[in-house]
Design a protein around this motif. Structure first.
Motif, short mmCIF file in Angstrom:
data_model
loop_
_atom_site.label_atom_id
_atom_site.label_comp_id
_atom_site.label_asym_id
_atom_site.label_seq_id
_atom_site.Cartn_x
_atom_site.Cartn_y
_atom_site.Cartn_z
N ASP A 195 11.00 -33.14 -32.32
CA ASP A 195 11.73 -32.35 -32.84
C ASP A 195 11.31 -30.86 -33.02
OD1 ASP A 195 14.15 -33.36 -30.59
OD2 ASP A 195 15.49 -33.44 -33.20
N ALA A 196 10.84 -31.33 -34.24
CA ALA A 196 9.48 -30.97 -35.42
C ALA A 196 8.36 -30.06 -33.88
CB ALA A 196 9.04 -31.54 -36.32
N ASP B 243 11.89 -28.62 -47.43
CA ASP B 243 11.88 -29.13 -45.49
C ASP B 243 12.21 -29.83 -44.37
OD1 ASP B 243 12.05 -27.94 -42.90
OD2 ASP B 243 11.53 -25.90 -43.48
N ALA C 294 9.48 -27.80 -31.76
CA ALA C 294 10.34 -26.56 -32.13
C ALA C 294 8.93 -25.62 -32.23
CB ALA C 294 10.56 -27.18 -33.77
N ARG D 93 12.22 -30.41 -41.74
CA ARG D 93 11.77 -30.51 -40.64
C ARG D 93 10.62 -30.16 -40.95
NH1 ARG D 93 13.62 -26.10 -35.65
NH2 ARG D 93 14.45 -28.18 -35.09
N GLU D 94 10.13 -29.59 -41.68
CA GLU D 94 8.64 -29.41 -42.02
C GLU D 94 8.66 -30.81 -42.62
OE1 GLU D 94 6.13 -26.27 -41.96
OE2 GLU D 94 7.68 -26.79 -40.59
N ALA E 268 13.36 -37.44 -35.76
CA ALA E 268 12.99 -35.56 -36.32
C ALA E 268 11.03 -35.38 -36.08
CB ALA E 268 12.97 -35.97 -37.20
#
Length: 543
Positions: free
Chosen positions: A447-448, A367, A451, A369-370, A444
């Motif tokens: 963004d993570a 993943d 989120a 995002r993770e 990213a």
């Protein structure tokens, strides 16, 4: 029979011995985090280790720290041996940890959640002894780096094995190995690109290392990951303790470091005198290669800080439940309850964030995002939790009064150990600069974080109201270096609050009120009237 009139030594109003305790059953916050972060398939393994860590390993920890490692540079006949001798308790701790997967579980199971389960094992082990966590962490983190090189596959497999073998022998003769590290030099410190150790290519594909290391961790390990200057620039190498023919490699242990804490384990200074080593990765890419380990070692710094705070709080709670002062048990007195509850909030938030990061590390290969969240959250969490540990441990120490300053209790050892994780694997400034670098160069990661924080909104009005400035700061330009610590502290508190709020933890409202709505004072025990101290205290230890 009546005691003689001169007999005065009657022990009263003192707690029972803290151990044995079941560190898994006692810790409701850990058990909830394990289920929440996807490691519930490993509960039986964790329960078994929690019982062991709070009993036999707890006792071994005292012995291993009381009798410190000794360096023998030569044998009785003048031969150079460069051997560090440990108390048998050290080997007992290492054997139990390796056998239960503290070093290898992440790599031996293809089941999702293995990283989170291994993180919980590390957290439990660290409460019994912090020193042995050093070689366990390095062995664990070295595996993915070693797997980069097909020729080092045996090293990777044996580092991940559930077998501890302290003998000095070539790798072919061992079922399991441990790994140490040698990065830091006197002139460079955190600036490893300033390293002066030279690596000269040899005809057989190996390199000969000449130079020194100012900190050489776990010097009795079977192999060491080191940085040195190859013809193509700073590069990463595996340097074995014993060569394939069984001969001792060409390095000399100069002395052991006389450390503030971490007494069960050894750290040393070393000279390489033509030591044989094998390159990992390309020449000139040594720092990038080592960075593969950093996310894992930083996570263990978070876990170590959380574990130290947890054990200190458990000791304080145990004492407060047994000790009577001014007509009531300490735990019943309002100001002491405020202190204990405030510490409980800190501890629960620490393990909640650590286990959330462990889940991200576990999911990172699948993943993106993770992976981005793990990349930046380890630096954020490492900075903040390691800053909080010394303060929290000292506050717990104070709850015991004078006996908390006595070596027969665990609190002095915890207090000596607490500052280490803020220095190891990069000091606070290094972590904050890394966060700035990630936010500026890797969108990213921003963004993570956004989120993660936004996912917690809508559950608690107080959280929603106070999280807006942090969300705006992430959307704005990255601040300069001078503002880095303020930003990272705000992000750490916001992430802790988000994890607790998303989990529906009963202590989440108190954490938000005491850490976000109002800035938390330096002293613990400053929770405002109306904060639910009962909920926090009830989750620390079974009554």
């Amino acid at each position: 029979m009546t005691a003689p009139a001169f007999e005065t030594h009657e022990v009263a109003n003192q707690p029972t011995e803290f151990a044995p305790r079941d560190l898994w059953t006692d810790d409701v916050a850990l058990r909830e985090a394990v289920a929440r972060e996807g490691a519930d398939g490993f509960v039986d393994r964790l329960a078994a280790y929690g019982a062991l860590a709070g009993d036999a390993l707890y006792a071994l920890g005292f012995d291993a720290n009381r009798d410190r490692p000794r360096l023998r540079t030569h044998d009785a006949y003048g031969r150079r041996i460069d051997r560090v001798e440990f108390h048998p308790a050290y080997h007992g701790l290492m054997e139990a940890a390796v056998a239960h997967g503290v070093a290898g579980l992440s790599w031996s199971s293809g089941v999702p959640g293995a990283h989170a389960a291994r993180a919980a094992l590390s957290y439990l082990h660290h409460q019994a002894d912090a020193g042995t966590s050093c070689p366990l962490t390095m062995t664990h983190a070295a595996v993915p780096v070693l797997r980069r090189e097909p020729g080092l596959r045996e090293w990777a497999d044996k580092a991940a094995a559930f077998a501890y073998d302290p003998r000095e022998a070539p790798i072919a003769d061992k079922r399991g190995v441990t790994l140490g590290m040698g990065m830091t030099e006197k002139q460079g410190g955190s600036d490893v690109r300033a390293n002066a150790t030279v690596a000269t290519p040899q005809a057989d594909g190996s390199y000969a290392l000449v130079g020194h290391k100012w900190f050489f961790s776990a010097p009795m390990s079977d192999g060491f990951l080191v940085l040195a200057q190859a013809p193509g620039g700073i590069s990463c190498f595996l340097m074995p303790r014993r060569l394939p023919d069984g001969a001792k490699n060409a390095f000399r242990l100069m002395r052991l470091k006389d450390k503030l804490g971490d007494w069960s384990n050894a750290s040393s200074e070393v000279e390489f005198t033509g030591a044989t080593a094998w390159r990992i990765g390309d020449e000139g890419r040594g720092v990038a290669t080592i960075l593969e380990m950093v996310m894992l070692t930083r996570l263990d710094c978070m876990l170590g800080a959380a574990a130290q705070m947890r054990m200190a709080l458990a000791q304080a709670m145990h004492h407060a439940r047994h000790r009577v002062a001014f007509g009531a048990r300490l735990v019943e007195q309002p100001l002491m309850r405020n202190v204990l509850a405030d510490l409980a909030l800190e501890v629960e938030a620490a393990i909640a964030l650590s286990m959330r990061v462990a889940r991200a590390v576990d999911a990172a290969p699948r993943d993106p995002r993770e992976a981005a969240f793990a990349r930046v959250a380890t630096a954020i969490g490492k900075f903040w939790l390691c800053k909080r540990a010394p303060v929290a441990v000292n506050e717990a120490q104070e709850c015991l009064g004078g006996i908390g300053y006595i070596e027969e209790t665990m609190l002095p050892r915890l207090y000596r150990q607490a500052p280490l994780n803020s220095i190891w694997e990069g000091s606070g400034n290094i972590q904050c600069l890394d966060v700035l670098r990630a936010l500026a160069r890797e969108p990213a990661t921003r963004d993570a974080l956004l989120a993660e924080l936004q996912a917690a909104c809508g559950r608690d009005a107080a959280f929603d109201a106070v999280i807006e400035p942090t969300l705006r700061s992430l959307a704005d330009a990255v601040p300069g270096e001078a503002g880095a610590r303020r930003l990272v502290e705000a992000l750490a508190l916001a992430l802790q609050a988000a994890v607790l709020t998303s989990a529906g933890s009963p202590v989440a409202p108190a954490f938000v009120a005491s850490r976000l709505v109002q800035a938390h004072p330096l002293a613990f025990g400053t929770l405002a009237a109306g904060v639910d101290t009962d909920a926090a205290i009830a989750r620390v230890l079974p009554g």
